[in-house]
Scaffold this motif. Structure first.
Motif, mmCIF file in Angstrom:
data_model
loop_
_atom_site.group_PDB
_atom_site.id
_atom_site.type_symbol
_atom_site.label_atom_id
_atom_site.label_comp_id
_atom_site.label_asym_id
_atom_site.label_seq_id
_atom_site.Cartn_x
_atom_site.Cartn_y
_atom_site.Cartn_z
ATOM 1 N N ARG A 147 0.832 -1.212 0.000
ATOM 2 C CA ARG A 147 0.000 0.000 0.000
ATOM 3 C C ARG A 147 0.863 1.256 0.000
ATOM 4 O O ARG A 147 0.572 2.235 -0.691
ATOM 5 C CB ARG A 147 -0.915 -0.013 1.224
ATOM 6 N N SER A 148 1.948 1.244 0.766
ATOM 7 C CA SER A 148 2.840 2.399 0.844
ATOM 8 C C SER A 148 3.684 2.542 -0.418
ATOM 9 O O SER A 148 3.828 3.630 -0.968
ATOM 10 C CB SER A 148 3.752 2.267 2.071
ATOM 11 N N ASP A 149 4.219 1.424 -0.897
ATOM 12 C CA ASP A 149 5.142 1.469 -2.036
ATOM 13 C C ASP A 149 4.428 1.819 -3.329
ATOM 14 O O ASP A 149 4.996 2.471 -4.209
ATOM 15 C CB ASP A 149 5.854 0.115 -2.176
ATOM 16 N N VAL A 150 3.175 1.405 -3.469
ATOM 17 C CA VAL A 150 2.411 1.710 -4.679
ATOM 18 C C VAL A 150 2.333 3.223 -4.896
ATOM 19 O O VAL A 150 2.508 3.723 -6.021
ATOM 20 C CB VAL A 150 0.998 1.101 -4.594
ATOM 21 N N GLN A 151 2.100 3.951 -3.836
ATOM 22 C CA GLN A 151 1.990 5.403 -3.963
ATOM 23 C C GLN A 151 3.314 6.028 -4.419
ATOM 24 O O GLN A 151 3.335 6.937 -5.256
ATOM 25 C CB GLN A 151 1.550 5.992 -2.625
ATOM 26 N N ASP A 152 4.432 5.522 -3.867
ATOM 27 C CA ASP A 152 5.739 6.034 -4.273
ATOM 28 C C ASP A 152 6.040 5.697 -5.732
ATOM 29 O O ASP A 152 6.579 6.526 -6.474
ATOM 30 C CB ASP A 152 6.839 5.442 -3.385
ATOM 31 N N ILE A 161 3.917 5.174 -8.180
ATOM 32 C CA ILE A 161 3.082 5.993 -9.066
ATOM 33 C C ILE A 161 3.631 7.411 -9.152
ATOM 34 O O ILE A 161 3.714 8.003 -10.240
ATOM 35 C CB ILE A 161 1.624 5.996 -8.581
ATOM 36 N N ARG A 162 4.028 7.977 -8.009
ATOM 37 C CA ARG A 162 4.585 9.336 -8.009
ATOM 38 C C ARG A 162 5.874 9.404 -8.840
ATOM 39 O O ARG A 162 6.046 10.308 -9.653
ATOM 40 C CB ARG A 162 4.860 9.779 -6.567
#
Length: 282
Positions: free
Chosen positions: A92-97, A99-100
């Motif tokens: 969940r945390s790594d997906v956001q990074d 994508i950014r």
């Protein structure tokens, strides 16, 4: 057989055509010189975006398994245990990074492509009003790969009106001056980009902290095929082309240099092409 002399007007036309071909060759050579650096600049963000997509694909498979488990697990505790075993919190945390980072990479590629589009109109012949700062930034984006290993770039931009010009040709001048500045720096140095406005003229300048130019060489800098670089490292057409472009714009180029003290080129351009040419002073 009677010898016939070639009319002087025809000789002049032939010389102008020859010079035009030489200048066009220098333009194409400049674009060719940029190709490797631009390819590297594009390849870098594309590389990590591709890597991120591969990682995201694995995460999506894990999340799909977790969603499918909702229908097959017998209890909420069993579902929670499955969630913990899938490293959901980390995903969940790594997906956001990811994508950014990917968005930043794609924006970088878009910026380079936009710069190439702005720079590529080498045959334009219609003057139009353009943002000089945008042209400088466009060129910086194209030569970034070469600059970043040799120099820090310091920008001191004034507020400028739009300038009536041939934008891609002015960009060519900026490119030539930046290239010269990089080549003048032997180890690592600084390149200063400044702009200003005085009366009916705007100006931009490129200054480097390189090795400088001998006074005896200054008078020949804008002559075709004259170069201060070692044999085989320059055509001697870059500054000649720049001078031709600036003259076409009813402008002027000034150069200030001392051996060991770096070099500064200042380009003056009229804001409007209808403005009467005037002598510009430092």
């Amino acid at each position: 057989m009677q010898n016939r002399s070639v009319p002087s007007s025809q000789v002049l036309i032939d010389e102008e055509r020859a010079q035009a071909h030489l200048l066009q060759s220098e333009k194409l050579a400049s674009i060719g010189q940029l190709a490797a650096g631009v390819a590297h600049e594009i390849n870098n963000p594309v590389g990590y975006v591709f890597s991120n997509l591969s990682t995201l694909a694995g995460y999506v498979q894990e999340l799909i398994k977790l969603i499918d488990a909702i229908d097959s697990t017998a209890s909420l505790d069993e579902l929670k245990q499955f969630k913990q075993s899938s490293d959901y919190d980390y995903i969940r945390s790594d997906v956001q990074d990811l994508i950014r980072e990917s968005e930043e990479g794609i924006e970088r590629v878009k910026l380079i492509i936009s710069a190439l589009k702005d720079f590529s109109h080498i045959e334009e012949d219609a003057f139009t009003y353009a943002d000089l700062h945008r042209g400088i930034e466009t060129t910086l984006n194209l030569v970034n790969n070469e600059l970043k290993y040799k120099a820090d770039v310091e920008k001191e931009f004034a507020e400028l009106p739009e300038v009536e010009c041939l934008p891609s040709q002015v960009n060519q001048v900026v490119l030539n001056l930046l290239t010269n500045a990089v080549h003048a720096i032997e180890n690592r140095g600084t390149i200063y980009l400044r702009t200003g406005c005085e009366g009916e003229y705007v100006w931009f300048e490129v200054e480097d902290t390189g090795k400088g130019i001998e006074q005896a060489q200054l008078a020949h800098l804008f002559e075709p095929f004259y170069t201060t670089k070692p044999m085989g490292e320059g055509t001697g057409l870059g500054l000649s082309l720049s001078y031709s472009i600036v003259t076409k714009h009813s402008g002027d180029i000034q150069v200030f240099s001392e051996p060991g003290e770096g070099t500064r080129f200042r380009v003056w351009l009229p804001i409007q092409q209808s403005a009467c040419p005037q002598e510009v002073v430092e």
